[in-house]
Motif scaffolding. Structure first.
Motif, PDB file in Angstrom:
ATOM      1  N   ILE A 215      -5.142   8.808  -1.310  1.00  0.00           N
ATOM      2  CA  ILE A 215      -6.433   8.139  -1.112  1.00  0.00           C
ATOM      3  C   ILE A 215      -6.765   7.282  -2.330  1.00  0.00           C
ATOM      4  O   ILE A 215      -7.226   6.142  -2.194  1.00  0.00           O
ATOM      5  N   ALA A 216      -6.517   7.818  -3.515  1.00  0.00           N
ATOM      6  CA  ALA A 216      -6.807   7.059  -4.736  1.00  0.00           C
ATOM      7  C   ALA A 216      -5.947   5.800  -4.812  1.00  0.00           C
ATOM      8  O   ALA A 216      -6.433   4.718  -5.179  1.00  0.00           O
ATOM      9  N   ALA A 217      -4.663   5.920  -4.454  1.00  0.00           N
ATOM     10  CA  ALA A 217      -3.773   4.762  -4.484  1.00  0.00           C
ATOM     11  C   ALA A 217      -4.204   3.721  -3.449  1.00  0.00           C
ATOM     12  O   ALA A 217      -4.221   2.513  -3.723  1.00  0.00           O
ATOM     13  N   ALA A 218      -4.579   4.176  -2.245  1.00  0.00           N
ATOM     14  CA  ALA A 218      -5.022   3.253  -1.201  1.00  0.00           C
ATOM     15  C   ALA A 218      -6.320   2.559  -1.596  1.00  0.00           C
ATOM     16  O   ALA A 218      -6.487   1.350  -1.369  1.00  0.00           O
ATOM     17  N   SER A 219      -7.234   3.299  -2.207  1.00  0.00           N
ATOM     18  CA  SER A 219      -8.506   2.713  -2.639  1.00  0.00           C
ATOM     19  C   SER A 219      -8.282   1.656  -3.713  1.00  0.00           C
ATOM     20  O   SER A 219      -8.904   0.588  -3.694  1.00  0.00           O
ATOM     21  N   ALA A 220      -7.381   1.938  -4.651  1.00  0.00           N
ATOM     22  CA  ALA A 220      -7.069   0.965  -5.696  1.00  0.00           C
ATOM     23  C   ALA A 220      -6.428  -0.282  -5.088  1.00  0.00           C
ATOM     24  O   ALA A 220      -6.727  -1.417  -5.493  1.00  0.00           O
ATOM     25  N   GLY A 221      -5.562  -0.066  -4.096  1.00  0.00           N
ATOM     26  CA  GLY A 221      -4.948  -1.198  -3.408  1.00  0.00           C
ATOM     27  C   GLY A 221      -5.961  -2.052  -2.681  1.00  0.00           C
ATOM     28  O   GLY A 221      -5.889  -3.291  -2.707  1.00  0.00           O
TER      29      GLY A 221
ATOM     30  N   TYR B  58       1.586  -7.160  -6.049  1.00  0.00           N
ATOM     31  CA  TYR B  58       1.058  -5.906  -6.582  1.00  0.00           C
ATOM     32  C   TYR B  58       1.560  -4.736  -5.729  1.00  0.00           C
ATOM     33  O   TYR B  58       1.243  -4.638  -4.547  1.00  0.00           O
ATOM     34  N   ALA B  59       2.368  -3.888  -6.330  1.00  0.00           N
ATOM     35  CA  ALA B  59       2.868  -2.685  -5.664  1.00  0.00           C
ATOM     36  C   ALA B  59       1.934  -1.534  -6.016  1.00  0.00           C
ATOM     37  O   ALA B  59       2.029  -0.963  -7.102  1.00  0.00           O
ATOM     38  N   MET B  60       1.027  -1.208  -5.094  1.00  0.00           N
ATOM     39  CA  MET B  60      -0.027  -0.234  -5.389  1.00  0.00           C
ATOM     40  C   MET B  60       0.269   1.150  -4.820  1.00  0.00           C
ATOM     41  O   MET B  60      -0.404   2.117  -5.153  1.00  0.00           O
TER      42      MET B  60
ATOM     43  N   ASP C 118       0.598  -5.215   2.907  1.00  0.00           N
ATOM     44  CA  ASP C 118       1.765  -4.572   3.498  1.00  0.00           C
ATOM     45  C   ASP C 118       1.544  -3.072   3.652  1.00  0.00           C
ATOM     46  O   ASP C 118       1.240  -2.379   2.679  1.00  0.00           O
ATOM     47  N   GLU C 119       1.702  -2.592   4.885  1.00  0.00           N
ATOM     48  CA  GLU C 119       1.558  -1.178   5.245  1.00  0.00           C
ATOM     49  C   GLU C 119       0.138  -0.653   5.104  1.00  0.00           C
ATOM     50  O   GLU C 119      -0.070   0.561   5.043  1.00  0.00           O
ATOM     51  N   ILE C 120      -0.835  -1.534   5.102  1.00  0.00           N
ATOM     52  CA  ILE C 120      -2.223  -1.046   5.045  1.00  0.00           C
ATOM     53  C   ILE C 120      -2.576  -0.253   6.295  1.00  0.00           C
ATOM     54  O   ILE C 120      -3.418   0.650   6.260  1.00  0.00           O
ATOM     55  N   ASN C 121      -1.923  -0.563   7.417  1.00  0.00           N
ATOM     56  CA  ASN C 121      -2.229   0.171   8.647  1.00  0.00           C
ATOM     57  C   ASN C 121      -1.918   1.658   8.525  1.00  0.00           C
ATOM     58  O   ASN C 121      -2.542   2.481   9.205  1.00  0.00           O
ATOM     59  N   ILE C 122      -0.935   2.000   7.679  1.00  0.00           N
ATOM     60  CA  ILE C 122      -0.640   3.415   7.459  1.00  0.00           C
ATOM     61  C   ILE C 122      -1.800   4.087   6.733  1.00  0.00           C
ATOM     62  O   ILE C 122      -2.231   5.195   7.078  1.00  0.00           O
ATOM     63  N   ALA C 123      -2.324   3.406   5.719  1.00  0.00           N
ATOM     64  CA  ALA C 123      -3.477   3.952   4.986  1.00  0.00           C
ATOM     65  C   ALA C 123      -4.688   4.095   5.910  1.00  0.00           C
ATOM     66  O   ALA C 123      -5.458   5.062   5.802  1.00  0.00           O
ATOM     67  N   LEU C 124      -4.866   3.135   6.813  1.00  0.00           N
ATOM     68  CA  LEU C 124      -5.979   3.219   7.762  1.00  0.00           C
ATOM     69  C   LEU C 124      -5.749   4.329   8.789  1.00  0.00           C
ATOM     70  O   LEU C 124      -6.688   5.031   9.173  1.00  0.00           O
ATOM     71  N   ARG C 125      -4.504   4.478   9.206  1.00  0.00           N
ATOM     72  CA  ARG C 125      -4.185   5.514  10.205  1.00  0.00           C
ATOM     73  C   ARG C 125      -4.556   6.902   9.706  1.00  0.00           C
ATOM     74  O   ARG C 125      -5.067   7.737  10.455  1.00  0.00           O
ATOM     75  N   TYR C 126      -4.293   7.174   8.416  1.00  0.00           N
ATOM     76  CA  TYR C 126      -4.583   8.485   7.850  1.00  0.00           C
ATOM     77  C   TYR C 126      -5.986   8.575   7.261  1.00  0.00           C
ATOM     78  O   TYR C 126      -6.320   9.553   6.596  1.00  0.00           O
TER      79      TYR C 126
ATOM     80  N   PHE D  12       0.804  -1.227   0.000  1.00  0.00           N
ATOM     81  CA  PHE D  12       0.000   0.000   0.000  1.00  0.00           C
ATOM     82  C   PHE D  12       0.836   1.275   0.000  1.00  0.00           C
ATOM     83  O   PHE D  12       0.383   2.303  -0.459  1.00  0.00           O
ATOM     84  N   ILE D  13       2.038   1.249   0.539  1.00  0.00           N
ATOM     85  CA  ILE D  13       2.818   2.473   0.673  1.00  0.00           C
ATOM     86  C   ILE D  13       4.143   2.381  -0.080  1.00  0.00           C
ATOM     87  O   ILE D  13       4.506   3.283  -0.820  1.00  0.00           O
TER      88      ILE D  13
END
Length: 218
Positions: free
Chosen positions: A123-129, A106-108, A148-156, A82-83
């Motif tokens: 946000i667009a990159a996280a949503s696609a991931g 998949y490196a999103m 991988d690193e989805i918690n960062i996307a959730l944190r923000y 994700f990151i």
């Protein structure tokens, strides 16, 4: 002050090697019997929700270690980053170059949030991931999916943690393991998980002016 009795010092003083060996064998036999009794009560199989979080190093490293175990067993698996998608990492090279038949990768992401400096883009990159992750998790033939690193996307709040939890609880196939990494895991995710490990930071070379090292960090 700790006594000799508390530490065990003195209990074996003066004993011969043969006596020490005998005491050790008896102690290990008792431990094995106790362990066997515990294992006899465990019979269920289940696809786990696994959260690897905390400020210490090793979250992604642990997740990729599990992916390599799946590969070694011949289990199909997948990774969604994700990151760190912009990074040329060793794990990405290995999995795509040698095990692409077993592990989809998949490196999103587009790099860390302070690098993009564009919330809408992040946000667009996280949503696609997340859309890719849902599609992979729904494939019942995959034994493990690492997010991988989805918690960062959730944190923000790039993703809705309640949506993620609801999907994992209601849509994840029974035998699929899902591993979610990244520091500052949200409590809702921790509550839903079967296994949670928090990496504790004790020392890190970055604080001493040493940059990220190939083979250690990536």
């Amino acid at each position: 002050m700790t006594s000799d009795k508390e530490t065990g010092v003195g209990e074996t003083a003066g004993l011969s090697e043969a006596s020490l060996d005998e005491r050790h064998a008896e102690k290990m036999a008792r431990k094995k019997a106790a362990r066997d009794r515990i294992m006899a009560t465990k019979s269920g199989d289940k696809g786990l929700i696994i959260v690897l979080t905390g400020a210490g190093k090793g979250k992604s490293s642990s997740a990729f270690g599990m992916i390599l175990r799946c590969v070694a067993h011949g289990f199909p698996c997948a990774v969604v980053q994700f990151i760190k998608g912009a990074w040329d990492t060793g794990e990405r090279r290995l999995l795509t170059g040698h095990f692409g038949d077993l592990c989809q990768f998949y490196a999103m992401g587009e790099g860390f949030t302070w690098e993009t400096q564009d919330r809408a883009r992040d946000i667009a990159a996280a949503s696609a991931g997340w859309e890719k992750a849902k599609a992979l998790i729904a494939e019942a033939n995959l034994r493990m999916v690492v997010l991988d690193e989805i918690n960062i996307a959730l944190r923000y709040d790039y993703l809705d943690v309640n949506e993620v939890v609801e999907f994992l609880e209601s849509q994840k196939p029974d035998m699929t393991h899902v591993v979610l990494t990244g520091r500052n895991a949200k409590q809702e995710l921790i509550d839903a998980a079967d296994l949670v490990t928090e990496m504790t930071l004790v020392k890190h070379p970055f604080r001493s002016g040493i940059k990220a090292q190939p083979g250690v960090e990536f």
